[in-house]
Enzyme design. Structure first.
Site, PDB file in Angstrom:
ATOM      1  N   LEU A 141       0.780  -1.366   0.208  1.00 46.83           N
ATOM      2  CA  LEU A 141      -0.108   0.458   0.333  1.00 46.83           C
ATOM      3  C   LEU A 141       0.978   1.245   0.004  1.00 46.83           C
ATOM      4  CD1 LEU A 141      -2.816  -0.842   2.879  1.00 46.83           C
ATOM      5  CD2 LEU A 141      -2.929  -0.845   0.061  1.00 46.83           C
ATOM      6  N   ASP A 142       0.500   2.504  -0.756  1.00 49.19           N
ATOM      7  CA  ASP A 142       1.462   3.291  -0.702  1.00 49.19           C
ATOM      8  C   ASP A 142       0.966   3.959   0.672  1.00 49.19           C
ATOM      9  OD1 ASP A 142       1.766   3.248  -2.858  1.00 49.19           O
ATOM     10  OD2 ASP A 142      -0.421   5.348  -3.776  1.00 49.19           O
ATOM     11  N   LYS A 143       2.565   4.842   1.105  1.00 50.95           N
ATOM     12  CA  LYS A 143       2.692   5.084   2.590  1.00 50.95           C
ATOM     13  C   LYS A 143       0.852   5.180   2.711  1.00 50.95           C
ATOM     14  CE  LYS A 143       5.477   9.407   4.623  1.00 50.95           C
ATOM     15  NZ  LYS A 143       6.573   9.945   4.831  1.00 50.95           N
TER      16      LYS A 143
END
Length: 348
Positions: A141-143
């Site tokens: 997942l993106d940050k």
């Protein structure tokens, strides 16, 4: 874990098979790549003779002895970072990831990642991925994207999970990755599919883009809620129908490309609220939101995307596991701010 030996006796039907394939069939917890490395390192003997060729053909009745070393310490260091654990057993762990947590160490993020946290939390329960005592990350997942993410604790679970994520349920298996996405505007249909290839952006290597020749990417979406602006009327519509200034979509992934949902929704003219990379041109639309929604969006500081549902088949037991994560506090605040603008759901 201490070093150990595995002894395998070759059955008649296995005669003539490659050594690495035979070992992969008998030592299920290690990947074929890992077993090949052990063979080449001199850790495998056939009838008392060290064999370093993974393609060596075995004979019926041969005795194979494999020296399996303990997993090496993980290269990323353990860090006691608090985690919200949704599920855990000997093979997998499911986390509800908060915003701001990078999944894997990389340039600029050598520490403070989910991997560092999992090494600290799981400790000796990590039996090793590729010979290292580390968690197996099969998706990311993106940050600043929140929600559900699963990691494997051993090679066998890692291989099985990786296969599921590669297929994304297209083989008919029980698999689902669904997200909740707050976007600018609203599609003119209740549901749809975006099938457009994604590749690295030619001018910005930290961004992705729709590009011919890129990797296949498919996102299915449907509208859950529409949020109309009181002073906007849809042209040609009678009865004072309010134009949607934002909407809430459910997005289901059929593939798993970097930034897939963010890129796909921006490509159809509905970028995520708060997305400074793919929706920067929509910042002025914040003035159309009611004050509570404006305040929530300003405080959000990230893209309004949440990994909501994850359904997998347990990599060892085969049991179907379904996990659900509700919106975190910052997105609940945004949702509540938008709710005053909500129009009738599609079809009503």
């Amino acid at each position: 874990m201490d070093p150990r030996q595995e002894t395998i006796h070759i059955a008649p039907e296995e005669s003539g098979a490659r050594l690495d394939r035979v070992l992969a069939a008998h030592v299920a917890e290690l990947s074929r790549t890992r077993l090949k490395a052990l063979i080449e390192a001199g850790a495998v003997a056939v009838d008392g003779r060290t064999i370093r060729d993974p393609g060596h053909r075995v004979n019926s009745g041969a005795a194979i002895v494999v020296d399996i070393p303990p997993p090496a310490p993980a290269k990323p260091e353990a860090e006691p970072i608090p985690l919200k654990i949704v599920y855990e057993d000997d093979d997998i762990i499911v986390i509800d990831k908060p915003k701001g947590l990078v999944v894997h160490p990389a340039a600029g993020h050598a520490g403070g990642t989910l991997v560092n946290a999992l090494i600290a939390h799981c400790g000796d329960s990590l039996s090793g991925i590729g010979g290292e005592r580390r968690p197996g990350i099969v998706h990311r997942l993106d940050k600043d994207t929140t929600g559900l993410i699963v990691a494997a604790k051993n090679d066998r679970a890692h291989r099985a999970l990786a296969a599921q994520f590669a297929g994304h349920g297209r083989d008919g298996g029980a698999f689902e990755r669904s997200y909740l996405a707050f976007v600018w505007g609203a599609p003119d249909r209740p549901r749809g599919t975006i099938d457009q290839p994604i590749d690295r952006h030619q001018g910005a290597r930290d961004r992705m883009a729709i590009r011919e020749g890129g990797r296949e990417a498919v996102t299915h979406w449907h509208v859950l809620e529409r949020y109309g602006a009181m002073d906007k009327i849809r042209p040609g519509k009678a009865g004072g129908n309010r134009e949607a200034v934002a909407s809430l979509l459910a997005c289901r992934l059929e593939t798993g490309r970097t930034h897939q949902i963010r890129v796909h929704l921006a490509a159809i003219g509905h970028p995520l609220l708060g997305d400074q990379v793919y929706g920067a041109g929509f910042r002025t639309k914040a003035a159309l939101l009611p004050p509570p929604a404006q305040a929530a969006l300003e405080a959000l500081g990230r893209q309004a995307l949440h990994a909501h549902i994850l359904t997998i088949q347990h990599p060892i037991s085969g049991k179907i596991l379904r996990f659900r994560s509700e919106l975190p506090v910052d997105l609940v605040r945004l949702h509540n701010g938008l709710a005053a603008m909500q129009t009738a759901p599609d079809g009503q």
